[in-house]
Design a protein around this motif. Structure first.
Motif, PDB file in Angstrom:
ATOM      1  N   ASN A  67       0.860  -1.168   0.000  1.00 32.66           N
ATOM      2  CA  ASN A  67       0.000   0.000   0.000  1.00 32.66           C
ATOM      3  C   ASN A  67       0.903   1.228   0.000  1.00 32.66           C
ATOM      4  OD1 ASN A  67      -1.704   2.121   0.481  1.00 32.66           O
ATOM      5  ND2 ASN A  67      -2.831   1.117   2.123  1.00 32.66           N
ATOM      6  N   TYR A  68       1.063   1.851  -1.137  1.00 34.62           N
ATOM      7  CA  TYR A  68       2.011   2.955  -1.294  1.00 34.62           C
ATOM      8  C   TYR A  68       1.639   4.181  -0.467  1.00 34.62           C
ATOM      9  CZ  TYR A  68       3.652   0.046  -5.061  1.00 34.62           C
ATOM     10  OH  TYR A  68       4.133  -1.004  -5.780  1.00 34.62           O
ATOM     11  N   ASP A  69       0.363   4.352  -0.192  1.00 32.66           N
ATOM     12  CA  ASP A  69      -0.066   5.519   0.575  1.00 32.66           C
ATOM     13  C   ASP A  69       0.415   5.478   2.023  1.00 32.66           C
ATOM     14  OD1 ASP A  69      -1.386   6.554  -1.639  1.00 32.66           O
ATOM     15  OD2 ASP A  69      -3.264   5.546  -1.130  1.00 32.66           O
ATOM     16  N   ASN A  70       0.714   4.300   2.540  1.00 29.64           N
ATOM     17  CA  ASN A  70       1.149   4.163   3.931  1.00 29.64           C
ATOM     18  C   ASN A  70       2.670   4.175   4.101  1.00 29.64           C
ATOM     19  OD1 ASN A  70      -1.494   4.007   4.832  1.00 29.64           O
ATOM     20  ND2 ASN A  70      -1.560   1.793   4.607  1.00 29.64           N
ATOM     21  N   VAL A  98      13.935  14.943   6.375  1.00 35.43           N
ATOM     22  CA  VAL A  98      12.948  15.571   5.510  1.00 35.43           C
ATOM     23  C   VAL A  98      11.956  14.510   5.057  1.00 35.43           C
ATOM     24  CG1 VAL A  98      12.587  16.929   3.414  1.00 35.43           C
ATOM     25  CG2 VAL A  98      14.721  17.195   4.713  1.00 35.43           C
ATOM     26  N   ASP A  99      10.737  14.587   5.569  1.00 35.38           N
ATOM     27  CA  ASP A  99       9.705  13.644   5.176  1.00 35.38           C
ATOM     28  C   ASP A  99       9.152  14.046   3.814  1.00 35.38           C
ATOM     29  OD1 ASP A  99       9.867  12.021   7.442  1.00 35.38           O
ATOM     30  OD2 ASP A  99       8.569  13.361   8.579  1.00 35.38           O
ATOM     31  N   MET A 100       8.945  13.042   2.964  1.00 35.82           N
ATOM     32  CA  MET A 100       8.553  13.275   1.579  1.00 35.82           C
ATOM     33  C   MET A 100       7.291  12.482   1.254  1.00 35.82           C
ATOM     34  SD  MET A 100      11.218  15.147   0.681  1.00 35.82           S
ATOM     35  CE  MET A 100      11.202  15.227  -1.102  1.00 35.82           C
ATOM     36  N   ASN A 101       6.630  12.879   0.175  1.00 38.27           N
ATOM     37  CA  ASN A 101       5.544  12.115  -0.427  1.00 38.27           C
ATOM     38  C   ASN A 101       5.917  11.828  -1.863  1.00 38.27           C
ATOM     39  OD1 ASN A 101       3.657  11.979   1.712  1.00 38.27           O
ATOM     40  ND2 ASN A 101       3.006  14.074   1.295  1.00 38.27           N
ATOM     41  N   ALA A 102       5.608  10.632  -2.329  1.00 33.56           N
ATOM     42  CA  ALA A 102       5.877  10.275  -3.723  1.00 33.56           C
ATOM     43  C   ALA A 102       4.905  11.024  -4.627  1.00 33.56           C
ATOM     44  CB  ALA A 102       5.726   8.777  -3.922  1.00 33.56           C
ATOM     45  N   LEU A 103       5.427  11.574  -5.704  1.00 34.52           N
ATOM     46  CA  LEU A 103       4.563  12.244  -6.675  1.00 34.52           C
ATOM     47  C   LEU A 103       3.815  11.239  -7.539  1.00 34.52           C
ATOM     48  CD1 LEU A 103       6.861  15.142  -7.917  1.00 34.52           C
ATOM     49  CD2 LEU A 103       4.843  15.306  -6.469  1.00 34.52           C
ATOM     50  N   ASP A 104       4.431  10.105  -7.784  1.00 36.00           N
ATOM     51  CA  ASP A 104       3.845   9.093  -8.664  1.00 36.00           C
ATOM     52  C   ASP A 104       4.145   7.705  -8.111  1.00 36.00           C
ATOM     53  OD1 ASP A 104       2.800   7.589 -10.706  1.00 36.00           O
ATOM     54  OD2 ASP A 104       4.292   8.199 -12.192  1.00 36.00           O
ATOM     55  N   SER A 105       3.416   7.306  -7.090  1.00 34.78           N
ATOM     56  CA  SER A 105       3.683   6.011  -6.460  1.00 34.78           C
ATOM     57  C   SER A 105       3.355   4.838  -7.370  1.00 34.78           C
ATOM     58  CB  SER A 105       2.920   5.898  -5.145  1.00 34.78           C
ATOM     59  OG  SER A 105       1.536   6.013  -5.360  1.00 34.78           O
ATOM     60  N   GLU A 106       2.544   5.050  -8.381  1.00 32.78           N
ATOM     61  CA  GLU A 106       2.206   3.972  -9.312  1.00 32.78           C
ATOM     62  C   GLU A 106       3.428   3.537 -10.125  1.00 32.78           C
ATOM     63  OE1 GLU A 106      -0.801   2.398  -9.396  1.00 32.78           O
ATOM     64  OE2 GLU A 106      -1.244   3.660  -7.670  1.00 32.78           O
ATOM     65  N   THR A 107       4.368   4.429 -10.315  1.00 34.31           N
ATOM     66  CA  THR A 107       5.555   4.129 -11.107  1.00 34.31           C
ATOM     67  C   THR A 107       6.635   3.431 -10.280  1.00 34.31           C
ATOM     68  OG1 THR A 107       5.080   6.085 -12.422  1.00 34.31           O
ATOM     69  CG2 THR A 107       7.275   5.181 -12.646  1.00 34.31           C
ATOM     70  N   MET A 108       6.528   3.481  -8.965  1.00 34.57           N
ATOM     71  CA  MET A 108       7.581   2.948  -8.091  1.00 34.57           C
ATOM     72  C   MET A 108       8.024   1.526  -8.449  1.00 34.57           C
ATOM     73  SD  MET A 108       7.940   3.118  -3.970  1.00 34.57           S
ATOM     74  CE  MET A 108       7.626   4.869  -3.942  1.00 34.57           C
ATOM     75  N   PRO A 109       7.109   0.590  -8.733  1.00 35.14           N
ATOM     76  CA  PRO A 109       7.571  -0.776  -9.033  1.00 35.14           C
ATOM     77  C   PRO A 109       8.405  -0.890 -10.310  1.00 35.14           C
ATOM     78  CG  PRO A 109       5.246  -0.765  -8.493  1.00 35.14           C
ATOM     79  CD  PRO A 109       5.664   0.667  -8.643  1.00 35.14           C
ATOM     80  N   THR A 110       8.283   0.062 -11.212  1.00 32.88           N
ATOM     81  CA  THR A 110       8.999  -0.033 -12.487  1.00 32.88           C
ATOM     82  C   THR A 110      10.135   0.963 -12.620  1.00 32.88           C
ATOM     83  OG1 THR A 110       7.428   1.472 -13.535  1.00 32.88           O
ATOM     84  CG2 THR A 110       6.948  -0.890 -13.677  1.00 32.88           C
TER      85      THR A 110
END
Length: 139
Positions: free
Chosen positions: A28-31, A120-132
Motif C-alpha cells: 500500500n504505497y499511501d502508507n 525531511v519527510d517526503m511524499n511520492a509524486l507518482d507512487s504507481e511508477t515505483m515498481p517499475t
C-alpha cells in the motif's frame, strides 16, 4: 574507491527495490514512509562513519521486510555531506527499524561524528511508477 562504494551500494539497493516493489498488490504505497536524511559528518570521522553506515544499511535491507530502501549517497563536491533515501513499507516498519540492534549500533556509535542531521519527510509524486522505476537499469 568512493565511486565503487556508491556504485556497489546503488546496485544492491536498486535490486532490492525492484524485487520488493514488483508485486503491487502486496504494498500500500499511501502508507509508506519516505524520507531524505541530510547528514553532515565531521570530516575526520568520514571513513569510520561510512563503514558503520554501510553495515547498518546492509543489515536493514537483509533483515527487515519493511525496509524498502536505505540508499546512502554523498555530495560530489563535499563528501562529508551525506544523504540517505529511506523508504519504509509503513509507520510500523519504520518504528520497528528504530528498535533493531543494527540501527541502535549505528545511532549510538556515530553520535560524535555527526555535525548536523535534518530529516525531511517526503511524499511520492507518482507512487504507481515505483515498481517499475529501475527496470531500465541494465543489471
Amino acid at each position: 574507491m568512493k565511486k565503487r562504494l556508491i556504485h556497489s551500494w546503488g546496485i544492491a539497493i536498486i535490486v532490492f527495490i525492484v524485487t520488493s516493489c514488483s508485486k503491487k498488490e502486496e504494498q500500500n504505497y499511501d502508507n509508506m514512509i519516505i524520507r531524505i536524511s541530510e547528514i553532515q559528518i565531521d570530516p575526520k570521522y568520514l571513513k569510520e562513519y561510512i563503514a558503520i553506515l554501510k553495515e547498518e544499511a546492509e543489515a536493514s535491507l537483509r533483515l527487515e521486510n519493511g525496509v524498502i530502501a536505505i540508499y546512502p549517497m554523498f555530495q560530489k563536491k563535499q563528501a562529508n555531506e551525506i544523504r540517505i533515501l529511506e523508504i519504509y513499507a509503513s509507520k510500523d516498519a519504520y518504528e520497528a527499524h528504530l528498535k533493531t540492534p543494527h540501527f541502535q549500533h549505528y545511532k549510538t556509535s556515530t553520535l560524535k561524528m555527526v555535525n548536523s542531521l535534518n530529516l525531511v519527510d517526503m511524499n511520492a509524486l507518482d507512487s504507481e511508477t515505483m515498481p517499475t522505476i529501475f527496470k531500465k537499469l541494465n543489471l
